[in-house]
Design a protein around this motif. Structure first.
Motif, PDB file in Angstrom:
ATOM      1  N   PRO A  35       0.918  -1.139  -0.254  1.00 27.32           N
ATOM      2  CA  PRO A  35       0.489  -0.047  -0.346  1.00 27.32           C
ATOM      3  C   PRO A  35       1.054   1.220  -0.207  1.00 27.32           C
ATOM      4  O   PRO A  35       1.148   1.833   0.896  1.00 27.32           O
ATOM      5  CB  PRO A  35      -1.098  -0.017   1.034  1.00 27.32           C
ATOM      6  N   THR A  36       0.650   2.018  -1.097  1.00 29.59           N
ATOM      7  CA  THR A  36       1.466   3.195  -0.839  1.00 29.59           C
ATOM      8  C   THR A  36       0.911   4.395   0.410  1.00 29.59           C
ATOM      9  O   THR A  36       2.842   4.700   0.576  1.00 29.59           O
ATOM     10  CB  THR A  36       1.151   4.233  -2.110  1.00 29.59           C
ATOM     11  N   ASN A  37       0.033   4.312   0.752  1.00 34.40           N
ATOM     12  CA  ASN A  37       0.151   5.558   1.173  1.00 34.40           C
ATOM     13  C   ASN A  37       0.626   4.749   3.193  1.00 34.40           C
ATOM     14  O   ASN A  37       1.588   5.433   3.408  1.00 34.40           O
ATOM     15  CB  ASN A  37      -1.324   5.634   2.067  1.00 34.40           C
ATOM     16  N   ASP A  38       0.575   3.703   3.537  1.00 25.64           N
ATOM     17  CA  ASP A  38       1.953   3.200   4.205  1.00 25.64           C
ATOM     18  C   ASP A  38       3.082   3.034   3.884  1.00 25.64           C
ATOM     19  O   ASP A  38       3.674   3.574   5.287  1.00 25.64           O
ATOM     20  CB  ASP A  38       1.697   1.655   4.420  1.00 25.64           C
ATOM     21  N   ILE A  39       3.871   3.029   2.739  1.00 29.62           N
ATOM     22  CA  ILE A  39       4.696   3.574   2.366  1.00 29.62           C
ATOM     23  C   ILE A  39       5.349   4.892   3.096  1.00 29.62           C
ATOM     24  O   ILE A  39       6.652   4.867   3.029  1.00 29.62           O
ATOM     25  CB  ILE A  39       4.838   2.465   1.059  1.00 29.62           C
ATOM     26  N   ASP A  40       4.535   5.448   1.976  1.00 31.51           N
ATOM     27  CA  ASP A  40       5.026   6.893   2.679  1.00 31.51           C
ATOM     28  C   ASP A  40       5.147   7.375   4.360  1.00 31.51           C
ATOM     29  O   ASP A  40       6.174   8.121   4.370  1.00 31.51           O
ATOM     30  CB  ASP A  40       3.248   7.865   1.747  1.00 31.51           C
ATOM     31  N   VAL A  41       3.915   6.370   4.970  1.00 31.10           N
ATOM     32  CA  VAL A  41       4.365   6.780   6.402  1.00 31.10           C
ATOM     33  C   VAL A  41       5.707   6.615   6.434  1.00 31.10           C
ATOM     34  O   VAL A  41       5.973   6.778   7.842  1.00 31.10           O
ATOM     35  CB  VAL A  41       2.900   5.580   6.602  1.00 31.10           C
ATOM     36  N   VAL A  42       5.760   5.331   6.601  1.00 29.00           N
ATOM     37  CA  VAL A  42       6.989   3.997   6.647  1.00 29.00           C
ATOM     38  C   VAL A  42       8.241   5.380   6.754  1.00 29.00           C
ATOM     39  O   VAL A  42       9.346   5.420   7.144  1.00 29.00           O
ATOM     40  CB  VAL A  42       7.610   2.929   6.370  1.00 29.00           C
ATOM     41  N   ASN A  43       8.202   6.096   4.847  1.00 27.80           N
ATOM     42  CA  ASN A  43       9.351   6.275   4.792  1.00 27.80           C
ATOM     43  C   ASN A  43       9.111   7.537   5.304  1.00 27.80           C
ATOM     44  O   ASN A  43      10.941   8.607   5.426  1.00 27.80           O
ATOM     45  CB  ASN A  43       9.428   6.602   2.879  1.00 27.80           C
ATOM     46  N   LEU A  44       8.674   8.539   5.582  1.00 30.76           N
ATOM     47  CA  LEU A  44       8.493  10.246   6.722  1.00 30.76           C
ATOM     48  C   LEU A  44       9.254   9.470   7.775  1.00 30.76           C
ATOM     49  O   LEU A  44      10.073  10.343   8.034  1.00 30.76           O
ATOM     50  CB  LEU A  44       7.008  10.295   7.513  1.00 30.76           C
ATOM     51  N   TYR A  45       9.095   8.053   8.608  1.00 28.00           N
ATOM     52  CA  TYR A  45       9.928   8.672  10.293  1.00 28.00           C
ATOM     53  C   TYR A  45      11.247   7.741   9.685  1.00 28.00           C
ATOM     54  O   TYR A  45      11.729   8.012  10.298  1.00 28.00           O
ATOM     55  CB  TYR A  45       9.020   7.551  10.458  1.00 28.00           C
ATOM     56  N   ALA A  46      11.233   7.279   8.519  1.00 28.02           N
ATOM     57  CA  ALA A  46      12.597   6.527   8.554  1.00 28.02           C
ATOM     58  C   ALA A  46      13.438   7.388   7.870  1.00 28.02           C
ATOM     59  O   ALA A  46      15.143   7.831   8.027  1.00 28.02           O
ATOM     60  CB  ALA A  46      12.990   5.803   6.831  1.00 28.02           C
ATOM     61  N   ALA A  47      13.062   8.504   7.185  1.00 28.16           N
ATOM     62  CA  ALA A  47      14.070   9.999   7.180  1.00 28.16           C
ATOM     63  C   ALA A  47      14.231  11.067   8.366  1.00 28.16           C
ATOM     64  O   ALA A  47      14.470  11.584   7.984  1.00 28.16           O
ATOM     65  CB  ALA A  47      13.398  10.920   6.158  1.00 28.16           C
ATOM     66  N   THR A  48      13.730  10.307   9.549  1.00 23.00           N
ATOM     67  CA  THR A  48      14.215  11.486  11.052  1.00 23.00           C
ATOM     68  C   THR A  48      15.477  10.912  11.520  1.00 23.00           C
ATOM     69  O   THR A  48      15.705   9.335  11.147  1.00 23.00           O
ATOM     70  CB  THR A  48      13.195  11.823  11.418  1.00 23.00           C
ATOM     71  N   PRO A  49      15.986  11.209  12.541  1.00 19.72           N
ATOM     72  CA  PRO A  49      16.956  11.042  12.822  1.00 19.72           C
ATOM     73  C   PRO A  49      17.201   9.770  13.515  1.00 19.72           C
ATOM     74  O   PRO A  49      15.925   9.855  14.414  1.00 19.72           O
ATOM     75  CB  PRO A  49      17.996  12.050  13.905  1.00 19.72           C
TER      76      PRO A  49
END
Length: 212
Positions: free
Chosen positions: A99-113
């Motif tokens: 699911p694209t929306n869930d991938i976006d959520v994971v990527n969002l948190y992964a982009a932080t320190p």
């Protein structure tokens, strides 16, 4: 298992009906985190993150470094990340498009320190002595990025038992793992197969006796 830059243990104890405890190795920190919530029949009512203190306790059990106390906002973020990981895991185990929306959520948190590495034996404190919940969630999200990478998608499976739908990452060398746990479903499958062979053998013997 090395997750991002921090070594974090993977796997957890579950308790089945009858108070039988058994070890479940999900194969990934991100999947362990998914099982803090309701997922599948085994943990259909298994919500563990009901309050910020629950999140604090879970992170403290897992991370080898001190993580600060969670607040309400941290709990909201944690559940959002966890539920996204859960939906991705279920889709991957079924061979569906992630699911694209869930991938976006994971990527969002992964982009932080995330939680940084530290070499022991030094004489000075570098960076924070207590990591933030956000850093811990980032570490989990980065593990999810690794777990659901194209190289692993063919290794995310649902337990082969008819009455179990636990999802795991198959980290075995041959990639032939079939059960959530040999101690649980694998052993039950062996017992059923043994009984079936014994029954078939008895039936064949009776038929031979009748024929004679």
């Amino acid at each position: 298992m090395t997750v991002s830059t921090v070594s974090i243990p993977v796997g957890q104890w579950f308790t089945s009906q009858g108070d039988v405890r058994w070890w479940f190795d999900s194969g990934a920190l991100a999947l362990d985190f998914a099982y803090t919530g309701p997922i599948g029949r085994v943990r259909a009512d298994g919500e563990r993150l009901r309050a910020p203190d629950d999140l604090t306790a879970w992170l403290s059990e897992r991370f080898p470094v001190a993580v600060g106390a969670a607040r309400s906002r941290d709990l909201f973020d944690a559940v959002a990340l966890r539920d996204a990981i859960t939906r991705i895991a279920l889709a991957a185990s079924r061979g569906d498009a992630l699911p694209t929306n869930d991938i976006d959520v994971v990527n969002l948190y992964a982009a932080t320190p995330d939680v940084p590495p530290a070499l022991g034996g030094g004489s000075r404190q570098a960076g924070r002595s207590i990591q933030t919940v956000g850093q811990a969630l980032s570490t989990i999200a980065r593990d999810a990025v690794d777990t659901f990478s194209p190289a692993n998608l063919g290794r995310i499976h649902e337990c082969s038992a008819d009455d179990c739908d636990l999802v795991y990452l198959d980290t075995s060398r041959a990639g032939t793992r079939r059960w959530c746990s040999m101690q649980r479903c694998g052993n039950r499958a062996k017992v059923r197969a043994h009984r079936a062979r014994k029954s078939a053998s008895k039936t064949a013997a009776n038929e031979s006796a009748v024929a004679a």
